[in-house]
Enzyme design. Sequence first.
Site, PDB file in Angstrom:
ATOM      1  N   GLY A  15       0.824  -1.211   0.000  1.00 50.17           N
ATOM      2  CA  GLY A  15       0.000   0.000   0.000  1.00 50.17           C
ATOM      3  C   GLY A  15       0.853   1.252   0.000  1.00 50.17           C
ATOM      4  N   ARG A  18       0.262   5.713  -1.898  1.00 53.57           N
ATOM      5  CA  ARG A  18      -0.319   6.956  -1.398  1.00 53.57           C
ATOM      6  C   ARG A  18      -0.392   6.909   0.128  1.00 53.57           C
ATOM      7  NH1 ARG A  18      -6.756   6.680  -2.654  1.00 53.57           N
ATOM      8  NH2 ARG A  18      -6.519   8.868  -2.066  1.00 53.57           N
ATOM      9  N   ASN A  94       1.318  -2.497   5.403  1.00 52.74           N
ATOM     10  CA  ASN A  94       0.599  -1.233   5.586  1.00 52.74           C
ATOM     11  C   ASN A  94      -0.726  -1.171   4.839  1.00 52.74           C
ATOM     12  OD1 ASN A  94       0.509   1.934   5.936  1.00 52.74           O
ATOM     13  ND2 ASN A  94       0.351   1.511   3.735  1.00 52.74           N
ATOM     14  N   SER A 146      -4.435   0.572  13.625  1.00 51.62           N
ATOM     15  CA  SER A 146      -5.175   1.829  13.761  1.00 51.62           C
ATOM     16  C   SER A 146      -5.655   1.941  15.203  1.00 51.62           C
ATOM     17  CB  SER A 146      -6.378   1.849  12.811  1.00 51.62           C
ATOM     18  OG  SER A 146      -7.178   2.999  13.019  1.00 51.62           O
ATOM     19  N   TYR A 160     -13.997  -2.409   9.429  1.00 52.31           N
ATOM     20  CA  TYR A 160     -12.622  -1.924   9.412  1.00 52.31           C
ATOM     21  C   TYR A 160     -11.997  -2.083  10.802  1.00 52.31           C
ATOM     22  CZ  TYR A 160      -8.787   1.493   9.402  1.00 52.31           C
ATOM     23  OH  TYR A 160      -7.571   2.121   9.537  1.00 52.31           O
ATOM     24  N   ALA A 162     -12.785  -4.155  13.117  1.00 53.91           N
ATOM     25  CA  ALA A 162     -12.557  -5.572  13.388  1.00 53.91           C
ATOM     26  C   ALA A 162     -11.275  -6.052  12.729  1.00 53.91           C
ATOM     27  CB  ALA A 162     -13.746  -6.393  12.895  1.00 53.91           C
ATOM     28  N   LYS A 164      -8.612  -4.276  12.020  1.00 54.15           N
ATOM     29  CA  LYS A 164      -7.442  -3.685  12.662  1.00 54.15           C
ATOM     30  C   LYS A 164      -7.193  -4.285  14.043  1.00 54.15           C
ATOM     31  CE  LYS A 164      -6.131  -1.187   9.304  1.00 54.15           C
ATOM     32  NZ  LYS A 164      -4.816  -1.449   8.689  1.00 54.15           N
TER      33      LYS A 164
END
Length: 264
Positions: A15, A18, A94, A146, A160, A162, A164
Amino acid sequence: MTFTRWEGRSVIVTGGTRGIGHGIAELFARQGANVLLTGRNGETARAAADGLARSAGGGRVTGMGVDLREPEAIEAMAAEAVRLYGGIDVLCANAGIFPEKPLREMTAADVDEVLSVNLRGSILAVRACLPAMESAGRGRIVLTSSITGPVTGYTGWSHYGASKAGQLGFLRGAALETAPYGITVNAVLPGNVRTEGLVDLGEEYLSGMTAAIPLGRLGDTADIAHAVLFLASDEAAFITGQTLTVDGGQTVPESLDALAPPRS
């Protein structure tokens, strides 16, 4: 005191086209590391790598299209890093997606998509890089998790969160299994960082998030990149199975009222 010299070391950043991943790849390249950055679109990944090679200087930067939903593509990524750079010293797992979807509207396909990239993709990337690290007797793995999921929650991002939180469950077991080979596994937990994806959510969202951060600003990709660089360094050799929250103090106050000046 001596500090890690990155010249000639091999770093994979998934990833990396960006946002936070691009910032991580840029910092490692500036330090002299050879970087393989990946993105789902090969053309975009190669363009990002070419841009970093021109602007960052230092080590070589190569872009590669890798769909983290495909185990074969992940294995090819690890093999390419070994072919290009002779090994794998650091994996920065990432890559992640965060499509907003209320729980009432969430489908099984929505859940599978997020988990397949954010969680399963991270696990399989680690697995793919292990043979090269084990044969070298050393390695650093840094997951980008996160604060959302492991520490906080946010409406519309339950899948999301869950994914992380799942990364942290994975890293602890992985840290135990890889320790005998001199490999460490850690994670950074970014708060709100000014990236293209965050900006797309609008100024009202950005203002609200900034108001919740004690340091009074959104994070920068460099803030996260420097934390990753430390966890990947020789100086962090005795740190494994741990998490480092990088959020400007966002998770410290129990409410916005806690940020108000104390009453005299």
